[in-house]
Design a protein around this motif. Structure first.
Motif, PDB file in Angstrom:
ATOM      1  N   PRO A  82       9.968  -0.587 -17.711  1.00 51.94           N
ATOM      2  CA  PRO A  82       9.620  -0.800 -19.118  1.00 51.94           C
ATOM      3  C   PRO A  82       8.283  -0.207 -19.527  1.00 51.94           C
ATOM      4  O   PRO A  82       8.136   0.278 -20.646  1.00 51.94           O
ATOM      5  N   ALA A  83       7.273  -0.233 -18.641  1.00 52.04           N
ATOM      6  CA  ALA A  83       5.941   0.226 -19.037  1.00 52.04           C
ATOM      7  C   ALA A  83       5.652   1.652 -18.596  1.00 52.04           C
ATOM      8  O   ALA A  83       4.541   2.126 -18.789  1.00 52.04           O
ATOM      9  N   LEU A  84       6.611   2.340 -17.996  1.00 55.93           N
ATOM     10  CA  LEU A  84       6.389   3.694 -17.516  1.00 55.93           C
ATOM     11  C   LEU A  84       7.115   4.690 -18.403  1.00 55.93           C
ATOM     12  O   LEU A  84       8.224   4.437 -18.859  1.00 55.93           O
ATOM     13  N   ASN A  85       6.473   5.846 -18.629  1.00 56.69           N
ATOM     14  CA  ASN A  85       7.052   6.823 -19.545  1.00 56.69           C
ATOM     15  C   ASN A  85       7.923   7.854 -18.840  1.00 56.69           C
ATOM     16  O   ASN A  85       8.329   8.831 -19.437  1.00 56.69           O
ATOM     17  N   ARG A  86       8.172   7.680 -17.589  1.00 55.17           N
ATOM     18  CA  ARG A  86       9.045   8.591 -16.862  1.00 55.17           C
ATOM     19  C   ARG A  86       9.648   7.865 -15.676  1.00 55.17           C
ATOM     20  O   ARG A  86       9.202   6.784 -15.289  1.00 55.17           O
ATOM     21  N   ASP A  87      10.663   8.451 -15.113  1.00 55.46           N
ATOM     22  CA  ASP A  87      11.297   7.862 -13.945  1.00 55.46           C
ATOM     23  C   ASP A  87      10.404   7.993 -12.718  1.00 55.46           C
ATOM     24  O   ASP A  87       9.679   8.977 -12.562  1.00 55.46           O
ATOM     25  N   HIS A  88      10.461   6.980 -11.877  1.00 56.24           N
ATOM     26  CA  HIS A  88       9.706   6.969 -10.630  1.00 56.24           C
ATOM     27  C   HIS A  88      10.657   6.731  -9.478  1.00 56.24           C
ATOM     28  O   HIS A  88      11.737   6.166  -9.644  1.00 56.24           O
ATOM     29  N   ALA A  89      10.216   7.149  -8.321  1.00 60.55           N
ATOM     30  CA  ALA A  89      10.956   6.847  -7.103  1.00 60.55           C
ATOM     31  C   ALA A  89      10.352   5.604  -6.468  1.00 60.55           C
ATOM     32  O   ALA A  89       9.119   5.484  -6.364  1.00 60.55           O
ATOM     33  N   TRP A  90      11.206   4.678  -6.073  1.00 57.07           N
ATOM     34  CA  TRP A  90      10.751   3.410  -5.510  1.00 57.07           C
ATOM     35  C   TRP A  90      11.382   3.210  -4.143  1.00 57.07           C
ATOM     36  O   TRP A  90      12.578   3.419  -3.958  1.00 57.07           O
ATOM     37  N   SER A  91      10.560   2.765  -3.197  1.00 51.65           N
ATOM     38  CA  SER A  91      11.057   2.273  -1.912  1.00 51.65           C
ATOM     39  C   SER A  91      10.933   0.757  -1.953  1.00 51.65           C
ATOM     40  O   SER A  91       9.812   0.221  -1.981  1.00 51.65           O
ATOM     41  N   ILE A  92      12.060   0.082  -1.990  1.00 54.58           N
ATOM     42  CA  ILE A  92      12.093  -1.360  -2.254  1.00 54.58           C
ATOM     43  C   ILE A  92      12.544  -2.095  -1.000  1.00 54.58           C
ATOM     44  O   ILE A  92      13.527  -1.718  -0.357  1.00 54.58           O
ATOM     45  N   GLU A  93      11.808  -3.158  -0.678  1.00 55.15           N
ATOM     46  CA  GLU A  93      12.181  -4.040   0.429  1.00 55.15           C
ATOM     47  C   GLU A  93      12.253  -5.467  -0.086  1.00 55.15           C
ATOM     48  O   GLU A  93      11.306  -5.962  -0.714  1.00 55.15           O
ATOM     49  N   MET A  94      13.367  -6.143   0.158  1.00 54.96           N
ATOM     50  CA  MET A  94      13.591  -7.533  -0.257  1.00 54.96           C
ATOM     51  C   MET A  94      13.830  -8.384   0.990  1.00 54.96           C
ATOM     52  O   MET A  94      14.477  -7.931   1.931  1.00 54.96           O
ATOM     53  N   TRP A  95      13.328  -9.617   0.957  1.00 54.16           N
ATOM     54  CA  TRP A  95      13.557 -10.517   2.077  1.00 54.16           C
ATOM     55  C   TRP A  95      13.678 -11.956   1.557  1.00 54.16           C
ATOM     56  O   TRP A  95      13.103 -12.307   0.520  1.00 54.16           O
ATOM     57  N   PRO A  96      14.424 -12.789   2.273  1.00 50.95           N
ATOM     58  CA  PRO A  96      14.589 -14.183   1.828  1.00 50.95           C
ATOM     59  C   PRO A  96      13.336 -15.013   2.145  1.00 50.95           C
ATOM     60  O   PRO A  96      12.660 -14.785   3.151  1.00 50.95           O
ATOM     61  N   VAL A  97      13.037 -15.972   1.269  1.00 52.82           N
ATOM     62  CA  VAL A  97      11.936 -16.932   1.486  1.00 52.82           C
ATOM     63  C   VAL A  97      12.567 -18.289   1.811  1.00 52.82           C
ATOM     64  O   VAL A  97      13.341 -18.817   1.021  1.00 52.82           O
ATOM     65  N   ARG A  98      12.218 -18.829   2.989  1.00 55.44           N
ATOM     66  CA  ARG A  98      12.826 -20.072   3.464  1.00 55.44           C
ATOM     67  C   ARG A  98      11.793 -21.187   3.482  1.00 55.44           C
ATOM     68  O   ARG A  98      10.590 -20.954   3.645  1.00 55.44           O
ATOM     69  N   ASP A  99      12.306 -22.457   3.321  1.00 58.40           N
ATOM     70  CA  ASP A  99      11.426 -23.611   3.443  1.00 58.40           C
ATOM     71  C   ASP A  99      11.352 -24.034   4.903  1.00 58.40           C
ATOM     72  O   ASP A  99      11.883 -23.364   5.795  1.00 58.40           O
ATOM     73  N   ALA A 100      10.708 -25.174   5.137  1.00 60.12           N
ATOM     74  CA  ALA A 100      10.517 -25.625   6.519  1.00 60.12           C
ATOM     75  C   ALA A 100      11.834 -25.886   7.225  1.00 60.12           C
ATOM     76  O   ALA A 100      11.933 -25.772   8.445  1.00 60.12           O
TER      77      ALA A 100
END
Length: 778
Positions: A182-200
């Motif tokens: 939304p705030a960028l005026n051109r396309d960017h390349a992203w390297s995305i890493e997602m991981w789960p957050v667990r409780d105790a």
């Protein structure tokens, strides 16, 4: 609880069940006043929905004295036996009261975009970079589902899918995406890493992600991929214009929205470059392309010459020999765009939005060939230093290909001119055969080959038909072809039989190979030499590694002559085999080089059969027949040169030939001379009688005096009047200058002066002396 600044316990309905001393000190309210009351009654204002959903955030409580108390609250669910929340433990403290948490500070200040979502893909927390990418503060996003904060696009749906997969499966995910934000005026390349957050307990409570902006690496890979693609796509042909078009196809639209290539005229004409000056530079538009259909940005039409003033980026790039970059707002750029726009139809602006350009000189082997221009209009990024390095490398590769094409064109032009000067332009007049020929150079990148042909008039109305092929291409091949063609004419003038002539030619090629191994030894050569005699209607021929001729008889049947091709020229030491065939009048003989029937993708037997069929096709003239043969047999783009020589045989009837056996006695010279004169009278050629008497008298006298029996006189009435005297001696006569008091020695000199030409040839039983007289036109 005493260790917490403030704490409260709420049941599932939000009713206060417990109240700490810290809570009393902060709000002034005792446990008796609070316990049993809804927690909402303690609020000075309703909290933000996002904070409620996130179970964390800043709220305002009402103090017992009526003032407002800001607190940073965090809720912790208390689970029942069935795993559902039975209540909440609320902890809170005044803003700024907590000691700085280095982990939280590191999260907030990370250089990459980091976010935390709950299992319903609602924002729980964002760092500063993530807020910059989204273009809003964290408060606006907390508690909102991700789909509500972005456009409904393919990349957004893919991002959401990965979030859900991590939350549902509990497995981390890593992927790359090329998208905007939304705030960028051109396309960017992203390297995305997602991981789960667990409780105790190990249960997944949310999803965290880190997105690294890998645009620089992405564009570096893209530029490298373009260079690799250019290495394979540019220079596929040795054609200057096609090479320019291939370069434009590489850069548009991935690197430029508009691109053009202009070259000096001398590049297209394969000439040598003139010296550059600081004045206006004239260049010819060779290729251009655009991401917009119709290429509306082009102010110069293809093939037109444009004049570039010294201030213009293209002229500066050529004169300074470096990449010239120019951006919107710079005086030189605006001046250039205005000049381009002024040349548009009816003043229409073609380049609205153009904001960055590069002019790159095309240099190869120290020579500037032209300039390439790249303009960005729709792509938002200006050209930078990395782009200039890439453009210079790409232009360098393209310039080498253009220069190779230029050099090839120059060599091809030279070789063609050499061949055209060496090959017969107009076939010599003779009556033995009617001939037509075709020579077609190939469009192969290897260059012009060494194919050649010739028609050589011989004595006695005979004619030699020759085709040859120097295996190779380029100027050395053409030069060797010229040597061989001249050698064959010289040897044919000696009137050698076909096999002997090829033997002498083989010796010559071997000699040339010893002098210059690169010119002949590596190329090799083949030749087919044949002699047709219209008196006997016999065709004698011999071949040195060359395809045999095809013959079409008057009844329409066609076949290839079965003969021993012999070794190619230059092998040395091996004999050549001669043969003779008798041909009826009106037969067709087709001599050709291997390019007509041999090709990597063709079956030679099939091509030969096609040749025979094409030779039997009806045609009004031999020229039309040659065209039909090439059209029927050759592929659209032959890979080798082709020479085709077609001859229709003629025959001299008995009424045009007179023969006398002469006894070896000087007393019979007068009788023979009178017989020749009477024959001329019968032919209606009395005007030639005087010269003929002298020629017959001298040649017969010499045969009787210096030759050996049997002696024979033959007159042939053709386009010329031919007088031949044969004897059994192999000693050839020599023309010499007689002194004033010599009694003889003037006979051959007299014959040479009175006739058009004269000579001798060896026969199987001796020799023949001949002389030709030019006849007056009928």
């Amino acid at each position: 609880m005493e260790r917490v600044s403030a704490a409260a316990i709420l049941d599932a309905q939000g009713v206060v069940k417990g109240w700490s001393e810290g809570a009393r000190r902060l709000t002034g309210r005792t446990a008796e006043e609070v316990v049993g009351r809804p927690a909402r009654d303690l609020l000075a204002e309703e909290p933000a929905p996002a904070a409620v959903a996130a179970l964390t955030g800043r709220v305002l409580l009402r103090h017992r004295d009526g003032s407002q108390v800001p607190l940073e609250l965090r809720a912790h669910a208390v689970l029942g036996e069935d795993g559902t929340p039975d209540g909440f433990v609320i902890t809170g403290e005044p803003p700024g009261a907590r000691e700085p948490d280095l982990g939280a500070e590191a999260f907030q200040q990370a250089s990459m975009s980091m976010s935390v979502f709950d299992t319903e893909q609602r924002y729980l927390r964002l760092n500063d970079v993530a807020c910059q990418v989204m273009g809003v503060s964290e408060d606006v996003l907390i508690g909102r589902p991700f789909p509500e904060t972005v456009e409904d696009a393919r990349h957004s749906r893919g991002f959401l899918w990965h979030l859900r997969q991590v939350a549902e499966t509990g497995r981390p995910a890593r992927y790359e995406s090329f998208t905007g934000a939304p705030a960028l005026n051109r396309d960017h390349a992203w390297s995305i890493e997602m991981w789960p957050v667990r409780d105790a307990s190990g249960a997944v409570r949310g999803t965290a992600l880190a997105a690294f902006d890998s645009s620089d690496q992405y564009w570096a890979r893209e530029r490298l991929a373009l260079l690799n693609e250019a290495a394979a796509a540019i220079g596929t042909t040795l054609d200057v214009v096609r090479t320019a078009e291939e370069l434009i196809g590489i850069v548009v639209p991935r690197f430029a929205d508009f691109a053009s290539m202009d070259l000096f005229d001398w590049v297209l004409d394969a000439e040598e470059p003139p010296a550059l000056t600081g004045t206006d530079i004239a260049l010819r538009r060779v290729a251009h392309g655009s991401g917009t259909e119709g290429t509306p940005e082009a102010a110069v039409h293809l093939g037109e010459v444009d004049i570039y003033p010294p201030f213009s980026p293209p002229a500066r790039a050529i004169l300074e020999g470096r990449v010239i970059q120019s951006q919107a707002g710079e005086p030189a750029f605006m001046r250039w765009i205005e000049e381009r726009n002024a040349r548009g139809p009816a003043g229409r602006r073609h380049r609205v939005g153009a904001h960055s350009m590069m002019a790159v000189p095309l240099r190869a082997r120290g020579t500037t060939l032209g300039v390439a221009v790249a303009v960005r209009i729709n792509q938002s990024d200006d050209y930078g230093p990395d782009d200039a390095v890439f453009a210079e490398e790409l232009a360098s590769r393209a310039a080498v290909c253009v220069d190779n094409a230029r050099r090839f064109a120059r060599e091809r032009t030279t070789a063609l001119a050499l061949q055209h000067n060496l090959l017969p332009r107009g076939l010599p007049g003779q009556a033995a055969v009617e001939v037509a020929h075709r020579y077609r150079p190939s469009g192969s990148q290897a260059g012009i080959g060494g194919d050649w042909f010739d028609v050589i008039p011989l004595s006695g109305s005979r004619v030699a038909l020759v085709v040859g092929d120097v295996v190779g291409h380029g100027i050395p091949s053409s030069a060797t072809m010229g040597r061989l063609c001249t050698a064959v004419r010289t040897l044919a003038d000696v009137d050698l039989p076909p096999d002997e002539l090829l033997t002498h030619l083989d010796d010559l090629v071997t000699h040339l190979a010893g002098d210059d191994s690169e010119e002949v030894a590596e190329l090799g050569a083949t030749c087919l030499y044949s002699v047709y005699d219209p008196v006997t209607r016999r065709l004698g021929l011999a071949a040195a590694g060359h395809p045999p001729p095809a013959v079409v008889l008057p009844d329409g049947t066609a076949h290839v002559v079965e003969m021993n091709a012999g070794p190619p020229l230059g092998v040395g030491g091996l004999p050549f085999e001669a043969m003779e065939i008798e041909l009826p009048e009106g037969a067709l003989v087709a001599l050709y080089t291997d390019g007509l029937i041999e090709d990597r993708d063709r079956d030679i037997d099939h091509a030969t059969a096609e040749l025979c069929r094409a030779l039997t096709a009806p045609a009004e003239t031999l020229d039309a027949l040659c065209d039909g043969v090439l059209k029927a047999v050759l592929p659209e783009d032959p890979s080798d040169d082709v020479a085709l020589l077609v001859a229709r045989t003629r025959a001299l009837g008995a009424d045009r030939i007179a023969t006398w056996d002469v006894p070896p006695d000087p007393e019979h010279v007068a009788t023979t001379r009178q017989a020749a004169t009477d024959q001329l009278t019968a032919w209606g050629m009395d005007e030639a009688a005087f010269v003929t008497e002298l020629v017959v008298s001298e040649l017969v006298t010499n045969a009787i005096r210096y030759g050996a029996p049997p002696i024979q006189l033959r007159l042939i009435r053709d386009r010329t009047l031919i007088c031949e005297v044969s004897d059994g001696s192999s000693t050839s006569p020599h023309l010499r200058r007689a002194h004033a008091y010599d009694e003889g020695g003037r006979g051959l000199l007299l014959v040479a002066q009175l006739t058009q030409r004269w000579g001798s040839r060896q026969t199987g039983s001796g020799k023949t002396i001949w002389a030709e007289q030019q006849l007056p036109p009928v």
